[in-house]
Design an enzyme around this catalytic site. Sequence first.
Site, PDB file in Angstrom:
ATOM      1  N   LYS A   1       2.829  -2.759  -7.882  1.00  0.00           N
ATOM      2  CA  LYS A   1       4.156  -2.642  -8.484  1.00  0.00           C
ATOM      3  C   LYS A   1       5.212  -3.397  -7.682  1.00  0.00           C
ATOM      4  O   LYS A   1       6.152  -3.923  -8.230  1.00  0.00           O
ATOM      5  CB  LYS A   1       4.565  -1.169  -8.598  1.00  0.00           C
ATOM      6  CG  LYS A   1       5.896  -0.939  -9.290  1.00  0.00           C
ATOM      7  CD  LYS A   1       5.910  -1.490 -10.691  1.00  0.00           C
ATOM      8  CE  LYS A   1       7.262  -1.343 -11.362  1.00  0.00           C
ATOM      9  NZ  LYS A   1       7.366  -2.119 -12.611  1.00  0.00           N
TER      10      LYS A   1
ATOM     11  N   CYS B   1       0.870  -1.182   0.000  1.00  0.00           N
ATOM     12  CA  CYS B   1       0.000   0.000   0.000  1.00  0.00           C
ATOM     13  C   CYS B   1       0.906   1.232   0.000  1.00  0.00           C
ATOM     14  O   CYS B   1       2.113   1.124   0.159  1.00  0.00           O
ATOM     15  CB  CYS B   1      -0.870   0.025   1.257  1.00  0.00           C
ATOM     16  SG  CYS B   1      -1.887  -1.434   1.443  1.00  0.00           S
TER      17      CYS B   1
HETATM   18  C1  AGP Z   1       6.662  -7.832 -13.288  1.00  0.00           C
HETATM   19  O1  AGP Z   1       6.041  -7.517 -14.526  1.00  0.00           O
HETATM   20  C2  AGP Z   1       5.712  -7.962 -12.170  1.00  0.00           C
HETATM   21  N1  AGP Z   1       5.103  -6.721 -11.921  1.00  0.00           N
HETATM   22  C3  AGP Z   1       6.251  -8.637 -10.949  1.00  0.00           C
HETATM   23  O2  AGP Z   1       6.462  -9.979 -11.289  1.00  0.00           O
HETATM   24  C4  AGP Z   1       7.587  -8.101 -10.376  1.00  0.00           C
HETATM   25  O3  AGP Z   1       8.641  -8.373 -11.271  1.00  0.00           O
HETATM   26  C5  AGP Z   1       7.875  -8.829  -9.059  1.00  0.00           C
HETATM   27  O4  AGP Z   1       6.826  -8.531  -8.151  1.00  0.00           O
HETATM   28  C6  AGP Z   1       9.219  -8.450  -8.433  1.00  0.00           C
HETATM   29  O5  AGP Z   1       9.221  -7.070  -8.148  1.00  0.00           O
HETATM   30  P1  AGP Z   1      10.651  -6.391  -7.810  1.00  0.00           P
HETATM   31  O6  AGP Z   1      11.466  -6.486  -9.072  1.00  0.00           O
HETATM   32  O7  AGP Z   1      10.329  -4.994  -7.403  1.00  0.00           O
HETATM   33  O8  AGP Z   1      11.269  -7.196  -6.695  1.00  0.00           O
END
Ligand code: AGP
Length: 592
Positions: free
Chosen positions: A587, A2
């Site tokens: 994200k 969040c």
């Molecule tokens: C990627 O397209 C996704 N949004 C998700 O898999 C992301 O790569 C994953 O949550 C890891 O996030 P980070 O690279 O911030 O650790």
Amino acid sequence: MCGIYGIIGKCKNIDKVAINALYELEYRGYDSSGIAFLNTNKEIKVIKSTGKIENLEKNINNHEVSTECLIAHTRWATHGKISTSNAHPHTSENVAIVHNGIITNYEELKNKLNSYKFYGECDSEVIAKLMDYNLQRSKTALEAFCKTIKELKGSYAIECIVKGEYNTIFIARKESPIYVCKYKDTVIASSDLITFPKQTSTYFEVSENQICELKKSKIKFFDLELNEIKGTSKKYDINENKVSLNNYSHFMLKEIFDIPKALNDTMKKLESSDKLNIDLSRFEKVHFIACGTAYHSACVGAFMVQSLCGIDAQSHIASEWIDSPTLCNKNHLFVMISQSGETFDTILALKKAKQNGCICLSITNTSYSTLANLSDYVLPIVAGKEVAVASTKVYNACNLACLYLANKIKAERQNLELNLNDIKIDYNEITKLLNAEFEKEFANTLINYKTIFFLGKCEDYITAMEASLKLKEITYINSSAYPSGELKHGTLALVDNETLIIAYLTNANYTDKMISALSEVKARGGKVLLLSNQTLPKALVDYSIKLSSGNSSINMLLYSIIPMQKLAYYTAIKLNKNPDKPRNLAKSVTVA
Ligand code: AGP
């Protein structure tokens, strides 16, 4: 995860400032949002809405928001459905709080607070009730907040306002980061530096086991014994966070077209970054650990180290590795990859590796992140802020950092200087792939298929996995990636004339085996889209994207994904999905 925000001070349209901050935090979650503030009668007022932040903005416009002390929140649901009652801020009679994280002992605390009436199913609500409980049993609000923090288990970044405590916000964090700064007559708290005024030059990160008290133009820190302590101010690099859509319709499309710049800036940074003062030649094995798209970069890293350095390397999904038997020792190097540097599972994996006496190096796009701060070394990615939930330019840049690291390990093992000429970025090829029109058109064809499989062998299988994730996460079309030699061991049963096979072939050594795999598919009516720098019999290929034959398959891992990043984007647009904010996702996932 969040997004939380707080502001105290004389600020015109303080509600608009908070809403703008929530728009910048929206990438962290967008199920619901809300604000709470102390009005001039020192009463706590709360305004909450489900859905987009626009809904909260409209809701606020129907209210009088005159205050100098306000907290705000945008939610990604972990406990409890998406509803106004589960939206933050959460309240009790004299308290309002916003929270990022998970309170793991909230059931136990709810039982203790059985004299309170709970209105929702969200774990965070227990914080507000507990604070109210402690207020009745403490001399000061600060003392009550300290007692509350000490009783919470799990992860949190909390902002708390108390009725009667005019112009005061209490803040604490455990695992979930939160930053504070002073700007003109205001003091601000936020989950992300991106929300701070662009002229901000320094900030404080609230540390674990401390309380931050924001008062009008004053920032104080206390330890958990309520002794006042000094906060550590840090420099703030605005460029790391500047984002604008320019003339693109979505951040995802802009970030795909930013790939050349992301690679170029990252390469410059890697070349110029102070020498990694670590002897890379001594490691017997390299573990690459991450989640999601970053995990696919971890697979790229492991493949590159094995191929170029001739030592063992393995990629792990962080959430799996932390609960698997630990087979590592201090002669193993750990590389954590994370765009945000705040992914809970990846941070947990780093802590486990360090508990085993291992050196941890991080590849991250966020230099001030928790992961970067906990790492022994950081290989910086300079891709610029990535706003779209689906990672694109950072994936390409992480693969470049992996290629750089593999070449560095190889050079050190051979007692040679790193030869940067081995790291070829074919910008002409990248520009050609970016400007191709095929994907926009092919999106109209793709959506007619019932089943979609991505195929590839070895390094191409990694690209196939990333392509499949891109398609799933922004179009909601189910697809799977398979090693090309594996399809015949069961999944081939699903192939029929409503199946589309999207196959990668960038290594001539695999041509014959790919011909066999595609022949098996064609014999069962499947249609084939081939992305390759090899020529295959016309009878096996229904659609094709030509890749340049001038580069090694390892170097092509930096950009052969581009057509599928574009295809996922155009398919999402075709299906009227929002490619920047796909449903159910955030994200960065800062919870388990
Ligand atoms: C990627 O397209 C996704 N949004 C998700 O898999 C992301 O790569 C994953 O949550 C890891 O996030 P980070 O690279 O911030 O650790």
